[in-house]
Design a protein around this motif. Structure first.
Motif, PDB file in Angstrom:
ATOM      1  N   ARG A 169       0.854  -1.195   0.000  1.00  0.00           N
ATOM      2  CA  ARG A 169       0.000   0.000   0.000  1.00  0.00           C
ATOM      3  C   ARG A 169       0.885   1.238   0.000  1.00  0.00           C
ATOM      4  O   ARG A 169       1.713   1.404   0.900  1.00  0.00           O
ATOM      5  CB  ARG A 169      -0.931  -0.009   1.214  1.00  0.00           C
ATOM      6  N   CYS A 201       1.073   5.277   0.203  1.00  0.00           N
ATOM      7  CA  CYS A 201       0.264   6.411   0.651  1.00  0.00           C
ATOM      8  C   CYS A 201       0.402   7.578  -0.319  1.00  0.00           C
ATOM      9  O   CYS A 201       1.513   8.005  -0.635  1.00  0.00           O
ATOM     10  CB  CYS A 201       0.680   6.836   2.054  1.00  0.00           C
ATOM     11  N   CYS A 212       2.674  12.602   2.223  1.00  0.00           N
ATOM     12  CA  CYS A 212       3.498  11.643   1.468  1.00  0.00           C
ATOM     13  C   CYS A 212       3.669  12.104   0.020  1.00  0.00           C
ATOM     14  O   CYS A 212       4.744  11.947  -0.565  1.00  0.00           O
ATOM     15  CB  CYS A 212       2.850  10.258   1.510  1.00  0.00           C
ATOM     16  N   THR A 226      -3.265   1.939  -3.457  1.00  0.00           N
ATOM     17  CA  THR A 226      -2.896   3.257  -2.924  1.00  0.00           C
ATOM     18  C   THR A 226      -3.888   3.618  -1.826  1.00  0.00           C
ATOM     19  O   THR A 226      -5.031   3.145  -1.839  1.00  0.00           O
ATOM     20  CB  THR A 226      -2.933   4.333  -4.018  1.00  0.00           C
ATOM     21  N   VAL A 227      -3.443   4.416  -0.880  1.00  0.00           N
ATOM     22  CA  VAL A 227      -4.321   4.858   0.202  1.00  0.00           C
ATOM     23  C   VAL A 227      -4.120   6.352   0.428  1.00  0.00           C
ATOM     24  O   VAL A 227      -3.112   6.917  -0.004  1.00  0.00           O
ATOM     25  CB  VAL A 227      -4.028   4.108   1.530  1.00  0.00           C
ATOM     26  N   ARG A 228      -5.097   6.966   1.068  1.00  0.00           N
ATOM     27  CA  ARG A 228      -5.011   8.399   1.388  1.00  0.00           C
ATOM     28  C   ARG A 228      -4.745   8.526   2.874  1.00  0.00           C
ATOM     29  O   ARG A 228      -5.651   8.434   3.663  1.00  0.00           O
ATOM     30  CB  ARG A 228      -6.329   9.110   1.057  1.00  0.00           C
ATOM     31  N   CYS A 229      -3.519   8.674   3.262  1.00  0.00           N
ATOM     32  CA  CYS A 229      -3.065   8.866   4.632  1.00  0.00           C
ATOM     33  C   CYS A 229      -3.232   7.622   5.509  1.00  0.00           C
ATOM     34  O   CYS A 229      -4.332   7.127   5.720  1.00  0.00           O
ATOM     35  CB  CYS A 229      -3.748  10.053   5.308  1.00  0.00           C
ATOM     36  N   LEU A 230      -2.117   7.163   5.975  1.00  0.00           N
ATOM     37  CA  LEU A 230      -2.095   5.992   6.851  1.00  0.00           C
ATOM     38  C   LEU A 230      -1.958   6.400   8.309  1.00  0.00           C
ATOM     39  O   LEU A 230      -1.752   5.572   9.180  1.00  0.00           O
ATOM     40  CB  LEU A 230      -0.920   5.086   6.452  1.00  0.00           C
ATOM     41  N   CYS A 242       2.004  10.392   9.129  1.00  0.00           N
ATOM     42  CA  CYS A 242       2.540  11.447   8.252  1.00  0.00           C
ATOM     43  C   CYS A 242       3.967  11.851   8.617  1.00  0.00           C
ATOM     44  O   CYS A 242       4.739  12.271   7.760  1.00  0.00           O
ATOM     45  CB  CYS A 242       1.637  12.672   8.273  1.00  0.00           C
ATOM     46  N   VAL A 280       3.310   0.614   3.089  1.00  0.00           N
ATOM     47  CA  VAL A 280       3.071  -0.501   4.003  1.00  0.00           C
ATOM     48  C   VAL A 280       3.051  -1.787   3.190  1.00  0.00           C
ATOM     49  O   VAL A 280       2.321  -1.892   2.189  1.00  0.00           O
ATOM     50  CB  VAL A 280       1.731  -0.320   4.765  1.00  0.00           C
ATOM     51  N   HIS A 287       1.970  -6.052   7.033  1.00  0.00           N
ATOM     52  CA  HIS A 287       1.796  -5.250   8.255  1.00  0.00           C
ATOM     53  C   HIS A 287       3.044  -4.424   8.562  1.00  0.00           C
ATOM     54  O   HIS A 287       3.132  -3.812   9.624  1.00  0.00           O
ATOM     55  CB  HIS A 287       1.459  -6.162   9.451  1.00  0.00           C
ATOM     56  N   ILE A 337       5.448  -1.284   8.267  1.00  0.00           N
ATOM     57  CA  ILE A 337       5.417   0.123   7.846  1.00  0.00           C
ATOM     58  C   ILE A 337       6.830   0.548   7.454  1.00  0.00           C
ATOM     59  O   ILE A 337       7.763   0.431   8.246  1.00  0.00           O
ATOM     60  CB  ILE A 337       4.909   1.026   8.989  1.00  0.00           C
TER      61      ILE A 337
END
Ligand code: FES
Length: 287
Positions: free
Chosen positions: A211, A213, A218, A251-255, A258, A265, A268, A270
């Motif tokens: 994933r 961010c 990011c 893709t993700v918007r904020c994990l 920051c 990620v 599990h 990071i």
């Protein structure tokens, strides 16, 4: 006999006749005058069987059958056609249709074939459900147990989805239909919950899920370059899985990390302050 039936035919008279004949017998009948329309209805509705013409303009019945077998393999298919060439029927049988009706057909024959097809579909269990990427039948008993345990439990849908996603790694459309049927709720409700919560996924994941961010913190630290590099290295786009099923990419918007931007990620783990140049080293750790 009750059952949800979708009739697909470009001739309005066939749609009307099927409705007129099957509705008084207890079936719930919907009609689609094209394959495209049928696909839309199938994505949003729960049908036991599809009765489809084979020859239609644009896309034909064989295309629809192939699509149903991939998307909703638990749906039974009956073919109606005025052109029963042996080759076409052979193709349709090979794809796993339940039965075949030559045009013109009598009301009695239609009722008989539809009743038998719905009974056949309802008698089938999860053992029969296979999806494009996954043979769900291997996990049939586990899935059945999860549904049975939560059948009469208020608010049981989310725990069922969580447990089945844990078993299969994702929630294919055929399994959503099975859950809806098992919990006696509309498939649209199940689909709505799966779409609302980002931790549910209808796509299979690779052995390692990556994933990236793309949230603001990011992004300003070049996470889009990391994403481009990963796409290039793995040969896949977002939401895809590598051919060897080793990696999937999202893709993700904020994990929520920051301070470590840019963040990637993997499963599990990071990874913070990721350098786009060192991305290949990072994924080399994962076998
Ligand atoms: S923006 Fe990436 S972790 Fe917050």
């Amino acid at each position: 006999m009750s059952g949800n039936v979708l009739v697909v035919d470009d001739e309005p008279v066939v749609l009307k006749s099927c409705d007129r004949i099957l509705t008084p017998e207890g079936f719930t009948v919907k009609g689609a005058s094209s394959v495209k329309e049928a696909m839309g209805l199938l994505q949003n509705g729960d049908f036991d069987i599809v009765i489809t013409d084979l020859k239609m303009p644009e896309m034909g019945g064989i295309d629809l059958i192939r699509w149903i077998k991939e998307q909703n393999p638990a749906t039974g298919i009956v073919v109606i056609t005025g052109y029963p060439s042996q080759e076409t029927i052979k193709d349709a049988l090979h794809l796993g249709i339940i039965d075949y009706l030559p045009k013109p057909f009598s009301p009695a024959l239609l009722i008989d074939v539809a009743s038998k097809a719905v009974s056949f579909v309802k008698s089938k269990g999860v053992e029969e459900i296979k999806t494009e990427e996954h043979d769900v039948s291997e996990k049939a008993n586990e899935i059945k147990n999860v549904i049975d345990t939560n059948r009469n439990r208020p608010g049981g849908l989310i725990p069922v989805l969580q447990q089945i996603q844990e078993i299969l790694g994702y929630l294919p459309p055929a399994v959503l239909r099975l859950i809806a049927r098992g919990l006696n709720i509309p498939v649209s409700e199940v689909h709505g919950v799966v779409s609302f919560y980002s931790f549910f996924t209808m796509k299979p994941k690779g052995k390692h899920n990556i994933r990236v961010c793309l949230g603001t913190a990011c992004y300003v630290k070049r996470s889009s370059e990391i994403l481009a590099k990963l796409k290039d290295l793995l040969g896949i786009e977002e939401q895809e899985i590598t051919e060897d099923k080793k990696f999937s990419l999202e893709t993700v918007r904020c994990l929520g990390a920051c301070g470590l931007a840019p963040v990637v990620v993997v499963d599990h783990d990071i990874h913070g302050a990721v350098d786009p140049v060192k991305v290949s080293e990072m994924i080399r750790e994962y076998d």
